[in-house]
Design a protein around this motif. Structure first.
Motif, PDB file in Angstrom:
ATOM      1  N   GLY A  70      36.435  36.314  20.212  1.00 47.94           N
ATOM      2  CA  GLY A  70      36.012  37.569  19.788  1.00 47.94           C
ATOM      3  C   GLY A  70      35.876  38.476  21.068  1.00 47.94           C
ATOM      4  N   ILE A  71      36.035  38.072  22.380  1.00 46.09           N
ATOM      5  CA  ILE A  71      35.979  38.743  23.546  1.00 46.09           C
ATOM      6  C   ILE A  71      37.380  38.607  24.348  1.00 46.09           C
ATOM      7  N   GLY A  72      38.121  39.580  24.321  1.00 40.11           N
ATOM      8  CA  GLY A  72      39.291  39.595  25.123  1.00 40.11           C
ATOM      9  C   GLY A  72      38.970  39.457  26.580  1.00 40.11           C
ATOM     10  N   GLU A  73      40.163  39.023  27.355  1.00 36.34           N
ATOM     11  CA  GLU A  73      40.026  38.958  28.884  1.00 36.34           C
ATOM     12  C   GLU A  73      41.134  39.492  29.363  1.00 36.34           C
ATOM     13  N   PRO A  74      41.009  40.268  30.688  1.00 39.34           N
ATOM     14  CA  PRO A  74      42.342  40.706  31.168  1.00 39.34           C
ATOM     15  C   PRO A  74      42.730  39.474  32.185  1.00 39.34           C
ATOM     16  N   ALA A  75      43.547  38.631  31.499  1.00 38.04           N
ATOM     17  CA  ALA A  75      43.787  37.243  32.258  1.00 38.04           C
ATOM     18  C   ALA A  75      44.592  37.660  33.584  1.00 38.04           C
ATOM     19  N   PHE A  76      45.539  38.417  33.469  1.00 35.81           N
ATOM     20  CA  PHE A  76      46.309  38.595  34.858  1.00 35.81           C
ATOM     21  C   PHE A  76      45.266  39.143  35.979  1.00 35.81           C
ATOM     22  N   CYS A  77      44.575  40.090  35.745  1.00 33.22           N
ATOM     23  CA  CYS A  77      43.410  40.450  36.546  1.00 33.22           C
ATOM     24  C   CYS A  77      42.543  39.243  37.180  1.00 33.22           C
ATOM     25  N   LYS A  78      42.195  38.582  36.184  1.00 32.37           N
ATOM     26  CA  LYS A  78      40.922  37.480  36.367  1.00 32.37           C
ATOM     27  C   LYS A  78      41.475  36.635  37.174  1.00 32.37           C
ATOM     28  N   TYR A  79      42.784  35.847  36.841  1.00 34.15           N
ATOM     29  CA  TYR A  79      43.287  34.732  37.393  1.00 34.15           C
ATOM     30  C   TYR A  79      44.320  34.940  38.417  1.00 34.15           C
ATOM     31  N   ILE A  80      45.017  35.936  38.714  1.00 31.97           N
ATOM     32  CA  ILE A  80      46.253  36.144  39.405  1.00 31.97           C
ATOM     33  C   ILE A  80      46.010  37.159  40.487  1.00 31.97           C
ATOM     34  N   CYS A  81      45.856  38.470  39.984  1.00 32.03           N
ATOM     35  CA  CYS A  81      46.179  39.585  40.830  1.00 32.03           C
ATOM     36  C   CYS A  81      45.616  39.483  42.066  1.00 32.03           C
ATOM     37  N   PRO A  82      46.581  39.537  43.221  1.00 31.72           N
ATOM     38  CA  PRO A  82      46.230  39.416  44.730  1.00 31.72           C
ATOM     39  C   PRO A  82      45.371  40.900  44.790  1.00 31.72           C
ATOM     40  N   ALA A  83      46.189  41.855  44.427  1.00 35.04           N
ATOM     41  CA  ALA A  83      45.501  43.242  44.707  1.00 35.04           C
ATOM     42  C   ALA A  83      44.236  43.318  44.086  1.00 35.04           C
ATOM     43  N   GLY A  84      43.724  42.808  43.357  1.00 38.35           N
ATOM     44  CA  GLY A  84      42.309  42.992  43.125  1.00 38.35           C
ATOM     45  C   GLY A  84      41.401  42.176  44.118  1.00 38.35           C
ATOM     46  N   THR A  85      42.022  41.150  44.435  1.00 37.20           N
ATOM     47  CA  THR A  85      41.426  40.233  45.285  1.00 37.20           C
ATOM     48  C   THR A  85      41.349  40.940  46.733  1.00 37.20           C
ATOM     49  N   LEU A  86      42.387  41.357  47.093  1.00 30.87           N
ATOM     50  CA  LEU A  86      42.460  42.165  48.525  1.00 30.87           C
ATOM     51  C   LEU A  86      41.788  43.629  48.430  1.00 30.87           C
ATOM     52  N   GLU A  87      41.895  44.341  47.582  1.00 28.64           N
ATOM     53  CA  GLU A  87      41.662  45.628  47.709  1.00 28.64           C
ATOM     54  C   GLU A  87      40.189  45.965  47.192  1.00 28.64           C
ATOM     55  N   ALA A  88      39.785  45.226  46.170  1.00 30.63           N
ATOM     56  CA  ALA A  88      38.564  45.305  45.347  1.00 30.63           C
ATOM     57  C   ALA A  88      37.260  44.247  46.034  1.00 30.63           C
ATOM     58  N   ALA A  89      37.722  42.894  45.786  1.00 31.77           N
ATOM     59  CA  ALA A  89      36.797  41.740  46.135  1.00 31.77           C
ATOM     60  C   ALA A  89      36.411  41.669  47.479  1.00 31.77           C
ATOM     61  N   VAL A  90      37.399  41.880  48.342  1.00 31.43           N
ATOM     62  CA  VAL A  90      37.353  41.830  49.778  1.00 31.43           C
ATOM     63  C   VAL A  90      35.956  42.956  50.420  1.00 31.43           C
ATOM     64  N   PRO A  91      36.484  44.165  49.999  1.00 29.96           N
ATOM     65  CA  PRO A  91      35.488  45.118  50.366  1.00 29.96           C
ATOM     66  C   PRO A  91      34.096  45.023  49.756  1.00 29.96           C
ATOM     67  N   LEU A  92      34.366  44.807  48.489  1.00 36.45           N
ATOM     68  CA  LEU A  92      32.990  44.802  47.495  1.00 36.45           C
ATOM     69  C   LEU A  92      31.965  43.638  47.941  1.00 36.45           C
ATOM     70  N   LEU A  93      32.562  42.592  48.307  1.00 39.25           N
ATOM     71  CA  LEU A  93      31.750  41.421  48.259  1.00 39.25           C
ATOM     72  C   LEU A  93      31.230  41.269  49.978  1.00 39.25           C
ATOM     73  N   PHE A  94      31.792  42.081  50.730  1.00 35.71           N
ATOM     74  CA  PHE A  94      31.461  42.327  51.937  1.00 35.71           C
ATOM     75  C   PHE A  94      30.276  43.315  51.933  1.00 35.71           C
ATOM     76  N   LEU A  95      30.403  44.314  51.221  1.00 36.22           N
ATOM     77  CA  LEU A  95      29.347  45.546  51.113  1.00 36.22           C
ATOM     78  C   LEU A  95      28.199  45.104  50.192  1.00 36.22           C
ATOM     79  N   ASP A  96      28.577  44.509  49.170  1.00 34.77           N
ATOM     80  CA  ASP A  96      27.325  44.336  48.272  1.00 34.77           C
ATOM     81  C   ASP A  96      26.823  42.723  48.124  1.00 34.77           C
ATOM     82  N   GLN A  97      25.626  42.811  48.544  1.00 33.56           N
ATOM     83  CA  GLN A  97      25.174  41.273  48.672  1.00 33.56           C
ATOM     84  C   GLN A  97      24.916  40.720  47.240  1.00 33.56           C
ATOM     85  N   SER A  98      24.660  41.588  46.342  1.00 33.73           N
ATOM     86  CA  SER A  98      24.177  41.106  44.839  1.00 33.73           C
ATOM     87  C   SER A  98      25.426  40.415  44.247  1.00 33.73           C
TER      88      SER A  98
END
Lengths: 43, 283
Positions: free
Chosen positions: B142-170
């Motif tokens: 009953g809930i879809g998921e963006p599977a490519f973004c969630k499991y694969i996309c390195p652009a999301g990891t590099l461009e989003a995860a790296v800066p956000l996890l570094f800047l936002d402790q929560s």
């Protein structure tokens, strides 16, 4: 311009118009303006 | 630095204009986020001022309501028929990252027999992770998921995860196994990008799959004058994407073949005249 290309342009514009009419861009904005937890590996 | 590299830098900067986001860890929220950029640029990147088309497409299938994404499909269709994979070669920020990493000195893996077979892998990824899994998740739970973004996309990891996890402790406190998996995958991609030209574009990117469908008929792109072609094979040898034919679905319109063709049979399509050869060469 090839007829198929014209057809694709028309189809693209039709889809865009339908999407704009249905305010699909609001859903795109809602998703894009909040942190995508799936994208950063949390969600 | 050639014309292509300059345009790539300008496009990457334009897509990530919200520099303050990298300082405060907050993503951009203005109306421009309703517009999709043509290339792969994660919308959760703190600098991103517009939406990622692949993410926007999958988000239509994620959540509790399944929607036909007319707006995103129309946008992708328009990008495809105008640019084809010219986007990959000239307008994609993640393509620029790969080009820069490939410039790092080191042994390069080129024209390895059998390696090109991996290009079919991206078709499987596009069908499975972009089309099937998001809808399957919706139908099952009953809930879809963006599977490519969630499991694969390195652009999301590099461009989003790296800066956000570094800047936002929560956010850092909420990481789990998927975060580890995505960083592991990112590491593999980044290392491979030093030795192989654009491995993500060639073997993984679903956006390239889509744009490649339009490569031979897009307003911008590369074509071959059959009557001038002597089938010498030089274009294939110099092609960094190892396209078998100039301008096919693998071609990112980098222009190396247009410079190398001894019989001037390869040209950039002129979007104004829509099909004819341009005057002179484009780089």
């Amino acid at each position: 311009m090839h007829c198929k290309n014209i057809g694709i342009y028309v189809l693209a514009l039709v889809l865009l118009v339908i999407g704009l009419y249905r305010h699909d861009y609001i859903y795109v904005w809602q998703k894009a303006s909040t942190i995508c937890l799936e994208c950063i590996g949390i969600g | 630095m050639g014309k292509r590299e300059i345009i790539q830098c300008i496009t990457a900067a334009a897509c990530n204009f919200n520099v303050s986001g990298f300082m405060n860890g907050r993503i951009f929220r203005e109306e421009s986020k309703a517009v999709c950029v043509p290339g792969l640029n994660c919308y959760s990147c703190p600098g991103a001022v517009a939406a990622c088309p692949l993410g926007a497409l999958q988000s239509a299938c994620s959540g509790t309501v399944l929607r036909i994404p007319f707006y995103v499909l129309g946008t992708l269709l328009l990008f495809g028929i105008i640019f084809g994979r010219f986007i990959c070669g000239w307008l994609c920020p993640f393509g620029l990252i790969q080009d820069l990493l490939y410039r790092i000195p080191g042994p390069k893996i080129e024209h390895v027999p059998g390696l090109s077979v991996l290009r079919w892998f991206r078709y499987m990824i596009a069908i499975l992770f972009v089309c099937i899994l998001p809808v399957a998740a919706y139908l099952i739970s009953g809930i879809g998921e963006p599977a490519f973004c969630k499991y694969i996309c390195p652009a999301g990891t590099l461009e989003a995860a790296v800066p956000l996890l570094f800047l936002d402790q929560s956010l850092t406190a909420a990481v789990g196994w998927i975060t580890g998996w995505k960083f592991f995958l990112l590491g593999i991609f980044l290392v491979s990008m030093i030795f192989i030209y654009r491995p993500f574009c060639r073997f993984i990117c679903p956006l390239g799959v889509w744009y490649g469908l339009f490569n031979h008929r897009a307003a911008l792109g590369i074509s071959v004058l059959e009557e001038h072609c002597t089938h010498c094979g030089i274009c294939h040898r110099v092609c960094p994407m190892e396209a078998t034919i100039a301008g096919n679905a693998e071609c990112i319109s980098c222009g190396k073949c247009t410079d190398s063709c001894p019989s001037s049979a390869i040209y950039f399509r002129n979007p104004i005249r829509y099909g004819g050869p341009t005057e002179g060469k484009n780089k």
